[in-house]
Design a protein around this motif. Structure first.
Motif, PDB file in Angstrom:
ATOM      1  N   LEU A  11       0.807  -1.220   0.000  1.00  0.00           N
ATOM      2  CA  LEU A  11       0.000   0.000   0.000  1.00  0.00           C
ATOM      3  C   LEU A  11       0.840   1.270   0.000  1.00  0.00           C
ATOM      4  O   LEU A  11       0.469   2.253  -0.643  1.00  0.00           O
ATOM      5  N   ALA A  12       1.956   1.283   0.698  1.00  0.00           N
ATOM      6  CA  ALA A  12       2.802   2.481   0.696  1.00  0.00           C
ATOM      7  C   ALA A  12       3.331   2.752  -0.716  1.00  0.00           C
ATOM      8  O   ALA A  12       3.345   3.906  -1.183  1.00  0.00           O
ATOM      9  N   GLU A  13       3.747   1.710  -1.397  1.00  0.00           N
ATOM     10  CA  GLU A  13       4.230   1.867  -2.774  1.00  0.00           C
ATOM     11  C   GLU A  13       3.076   2.205  -3.715  1.00  0.00           C
ATOM     12  O   GLU A  13       3.235   3.024  -4.638  1.00  0.00           O
ATOM     13  N   THR A  14       1.917   1.592  -3.475  1.00  0.00           N
ATOM     14  CA  THR A  14       0.741   1.911  -4.279  1.00  0.00           C
ATOM     15  C   THR A  14       0.428   3.399  -4.211  1.00  0.00           C
ATOM     16  O   THR A  14       0.136   4.034  -5.231  1.00  0.00           O
ATOM     17  N   ALA A  15       0.472   3.957  -3.011  1.00  0.00           N
ATOM     18  CA  ALA A  15       0.165   5.379  -2.835  1.00  0.00           C
ATOM     19  C   ALA A  15       1.098   6.248  -3.670  1.00  0.00           C
ATOM     20  O   ALA A  15       0.645   7.172  -4.378  1.00  0.00           O
ATOM     21  N   VAL A  16       2.376   5.969  -3.627  1.00  0.00           N
ATOM     22  CA  VAL A  16       3.350   6.765  -4.373  1.00  0.00           C
ATOM     23  C   VAL A  16       3.144   6.604  -5.878  1.00  0.00           C
ATOM     24  O   VAL A  16       3.089   7.585  -6.625  1.00  0.00           O
ATOM     25  N   ARG A  17       3.004   5.370  -6.329  1.00  0.00           N
ATOM     26  CA  ARG A  17       2.874   5.115  -7.766  1.00  0.00           C
ATOM     27  C   ARG A  17       1.579   5.661  -8.337  1.00  0.00           C
ATOM     28  O   ARG A  17       1.517   6.050  -9.514  1.00  0.00           O
ATOM     29  N   ALA A  18       0.518   5.694  -7.523  1.00  0.00           N
ATOM     30  CA  ALA A  18      -0.770   6.189  -8.005  1.00  0.00           C
ATOM     31  C   ALA A  18      -0.868   7.706  -7.947  1.00  0.00           C
ATOM     32  O   ALA A  18      -1.796   8.280  -8.527  1.00  0.00           O
ATOM     33  N   GLY A  19       0.049   8.370  -7.232  1.00  0.00           N
ATOM     34  CA  GLY A  19       0.050   9.830  -7.214  1.00  0.00           C
ATOM     35  C   GLY A  19      -0.466  10.465  -5.943  1.00  0.00           C
ATOM     36  O   GLY A  19      -0.779  11.657  -5.921  1.00  0.00           O
ATOM     37  N   TYR A  20      -0.534   9.692  -4.849  1.00  0.00           N
ATOM     38  CA  TYR A  20      -0.950  10.240  -3.558  1.00  0.00           C
ATOM     39  C   TYR A  20       0.261  10.745  -2.783  1.00  0.00           C
ATOM     40  O   TYR A  20       1.386  10.304  -3.028  1.00  0.00           O
ATOM     41  N   ALA A  21       0.010  11.636  -1.822  1.00  0.00           N
ATOM     42  CA  ALA A  21       1.114  12.158  -1.017  1.00  0.00           C
ATOM     43  C   ALA A  21       1.731  11.059  -0.164  1.00  0.00           C
ATOM     44  O   ALA A  21       2.958  11.016   0.005  1.00  0.00           O
ATOM     45  N   ASP A  22       0.885  10.167   0.367  1.00  0.00           N
ATOM     46  CA  ASP A  22       1.360   9.084   1.212  1.00  0.00           C
ATOM     47  C   ASP A  22       0.208   8.094   1.402  1.00  0.00           C
ATOM     48  O   ASP A  22      -0.897   8.296   0.876  1.00  0.00           O
ATOM     49  N   GLN A  23       0.465   7.041   2.171  1.00  0.00           N
ATOM     50  CA  GLN A  23      -0.566   6.017   2.370  1.00  0.00           C
ATOM     51  C   GLN A  23      -1.790   6.551   3.101  1.00  0.00           C
ATOM     52  O   GLN A  23      -2.925   6.209   2.724  1.00  0.00           O
ATOM     53  N   PRO A  24      -1.663   7.396   4.132  1.00  0.00           N
ATOM     54  CA  PRO A  24      -2.868   7.954   4.761  1.00  0.00           C
ATOM     55  C   PRO A  24      -3.716   8.771   3.788  1.00  0.00           C
ATOM     56  O   PRO A  24      -4.955   8.737   3.858  1.00  0.00           O
ATOM     57  N   HIS A  25      -3.069   9.491   2.881  1.00  0.00           N
ATOM     58  CA  HIS A  25      -3.820  10.244   1.860  1.00  0.00           C
ATOM     59  C   HIS A  25      -4.611   9.292   0.970  1.00  0.00           C
ATOM     60  O   HIS A  25      -5.796   9.506   0.681  1.00  0.00           O
ATOM     61  N   LEU A  26      -3.978   8.198   0.560  1.00  0.00           N
ATOM     62  CA  LEU A  26      -4.663   7.168  -0.223  1.00  0.00           C
ATOM     63  C   LEU A  26      -5.873   6.639   0.549  1.00  0.00           C
ATOM     64  O   LEU A  26      -6.981   6.521  -0.004  1.00  0.00           O
ATOM     65  N   SER A  27      -5.676   6.323   1.813  1.00  0.00           N
ATOM     66  CA  SER A  27      -6.759   5.748   2.611  1.00  0.00           C
ATOM     67  C   SER A  27      -7.925   6.722   2.751  1.00  0.00           C
ATOM     68  O   SER A  27      -9.103   6.323   2.654  1.00  0.00           O
ATOM     69  N   ARG A  28      -7.642   7.996   2.973  1.00  0.00           N
ATOM     70  CA  ARG A  28      -8.709   8.997   3.111  1.00  0.00           C
ATOM     71  C   ARG A  28      -9.508   9.128   1.824  1.00  0.00           C
ATOM     72  O   ARG A  28     -10.740   9.194   1.837  1.00  0.00           O
ATOM     73  N   GLU A  29      -8.806   9.181   0.700  1.00  0.00           N
ATOM     74  CA  GLU A  29      -9.479   9.352  -0.585  1.00  0.00           C
ATOM     75  C   GLU A  29     -10.356   8.149  -0.926  1.00  0.00           C
ATOM     76  O   GLU A  29     -11.486   8.306  -1.394  1.00  0.00           O
ATOM     77  N   VAL A  30      -9.835   6.961  -0.682  1.00  0.00           N
ATOM     78  CA  VAL A  30     -10.618   5.757  -0.977  1.00  0.00           C
ATOM     79  C   VAL A  30     -11.852   5.706  -0.089  1.00  0.00           C
ATOM     80  O   VAL A  30     -12.957   5.412  -0.559  1.00  0.00           O
ATOM     81  N   ARG A  31     -11.686   6.021   1.179  1.00  0.00           N
ATOM     82  CA  ARG A  31     -12.849   5.976   2.084  1.00  0.00           C
ATOM     83  C   ARG A  31     -13.905   6.995   1.651  1.00  0.00           C
ATOM     84  O   ARG A  31     -15.110   6.713   1.694  1.00  0.00           O
ATOM     85  N   GLU A  32     -13.484   8.176   1.210  1.00  0.00           N
ATOM     86  CA  GLU A  32     -14.446   9.196   0.800  1.00  0.00           C
ATOM     87  C   GLU A  32     -15.184   8.792  -0.473  1.00  0.00           C
ATOM     88  O   GLU A  32     -16.396   8.977  -0.585  1.00  0.00           O
ATOM     89  N   LEU A  33     -14.463   8.240  -1.448  1.00  0.00           N
ATOM     90  CA  LEU A  33     -15.072   7.914  -2.738  1.00  0.00           C
ATOM     91  C   LEU A  33     -15.783   6.565  -2.720  1.00  0.00           C
ATOM     92  O   LEU A  33     -16.820   6.397  -3.372  1.00  0.00           O
ATOM     93  N   ALA A  34     -15.222   5.604  -2.004  1.00  0.00           N
ATOM     94  CA  ALA A  34     -15.763   4.244  -2.019  1.00  0.00           C
ATOM     95  C   ALA A  34     -16.677   3.944  -0.835  1.00  0.00           C
ATOM     96  O   ALA A  34     -17.426   2.965  -0.887  1.00  0.00           O
ATOM     97  N   GLY A  35     -16.585   4.759   0.216  1.00  0.00           N
ATOM     98  CA  GLY A  35     -17.462   4.553   1.345  1.00  0.00           C
ATOM     99  C   GLY A  35     -17.049   3.444   2.281  1.00  0.00           C
ATOM    100  O   GLY A  35     -17.809   3.065   3.175  1.00  0.00           O
ATOM    101  N   LEU A  36     -15.846   2.910   2.114  1.00  0.00           N
ATOM    102  CA  LEU A  36     -15.330   1.855   2.975  1.00  0.00           C
ATOM    103  C   LEU A  36     -13.841   2.098   3.227  1.00  0.00           C
ATOM    104  O   LEU A  36     -13.157   2.674   2.379  1.00  0.00           O
TER     105      LEU A  36
END
Length: 224
Positions: free
Chosen positions: A191-216
């Motif tokens: 997940l940490a590498e996923t966040a960087v490769r997908a264009g997020y600032a970090d893994q917590p940023h990825l988690s916040r965005e997914v929770r907001e858009l996906a609802g989980l």
């Protein structure tokens, strides 16, 4: 059980899903719109800004998922008019036309192929720059860089994006970034590498965005 195949309509996907009776499904935002067939009804799924939760059971669903930005030209309505909605096709087209199409799909041996034929017959050219916008944002470009590449000003890009996708380019970029991240995570990328490769600032940023858009939460979404 869900299955899909590439459509003869460029960039589209034909799919069928027979949900189990035990639980709801979750359709994540992906920038797309769908033409749907369900228990004798023709419907349209507009673009989503959040996860759409479906009921469990209820018979098979069949659909044609259009490439992002291409459905409005066929349907004859801007995407923002259908944002976060599921509507009857007869709300958009003349009722008599929809009855003929409904009878055609109902009488077909393969409803998915019938939906595809209807779309192929009625398809209209989409906005070429906006297809390039989807490709650029899907590859991780910033909205500003994509606009410069297309030679479009911010206001013009926003207006054309709302008509094609239902929302502006920044929201489209968020949706496509989430889809890019989920594809990486499901392929086993940490997940940490996923966040960087997908264009997020970090893994917590990825988690916040997914929770907001996906609802989980992200891990629960991946586990499901």
């Amino acid at each position: 059980m869900y299955k899909e195949r590439a459509s003869r309509l460029p960039g589209a996907v034909v799919w069928a899903n027979a949900p189990g009776a035990g639980g709801a499904g979750r359709v994540l935002p992906d920038g797309c719109m769908d033409l749907l067939w369900h228990e004798g009804r023709l419907l349209v799924a507009g673009p989503d800004t959040r996860a759409y939760v479906t009921g469990g059971g209820g018979g098979e669903w069949v659909g044609l998922r259009f490439y992002p930005g291409t459905a409005p030209a066929l349907l004859g309505v801007p995407a923002y008019a259908l944002l976060d909605q599921r509507v009857e096709l007869s709300d958009l087209w003349p009722a008599a036309d929809v009855r003929r199409l409904r009878d055609r799909v109902k009488g077909a041996g393969d409803p998915a192929a019938a939906l595809e034929e209807i779309a192929l017959e009625r398809t209209r050219p989409a906005d070429p720059p906006l297809r390039r916008l989807v490709e650029a944002l899907g590859a991780g470009w910033s909205v500003a860089a994509a606009a410069d590449e297309l030679g479009l000003g911010a206001r013009q890009l926003h207006r054309r994006s709302r008509a094609a996708f239902g929302y502006g380019p920044k929201t489209l970029a968020r949706v496509l970034r989430m889809q890019r991240a989920l594809a990486l995570a499901r392929a086993g990328v940490p997940l940490a590498e996923t966040a960087v490769r997908a264009g997020y600032a970090d893994q917590p940023h990825l988690s916040r965005e997914v929770r907001e858009l996906a609802g989980l939460p992200l891990r629960r979404l991946l586990g499901g």
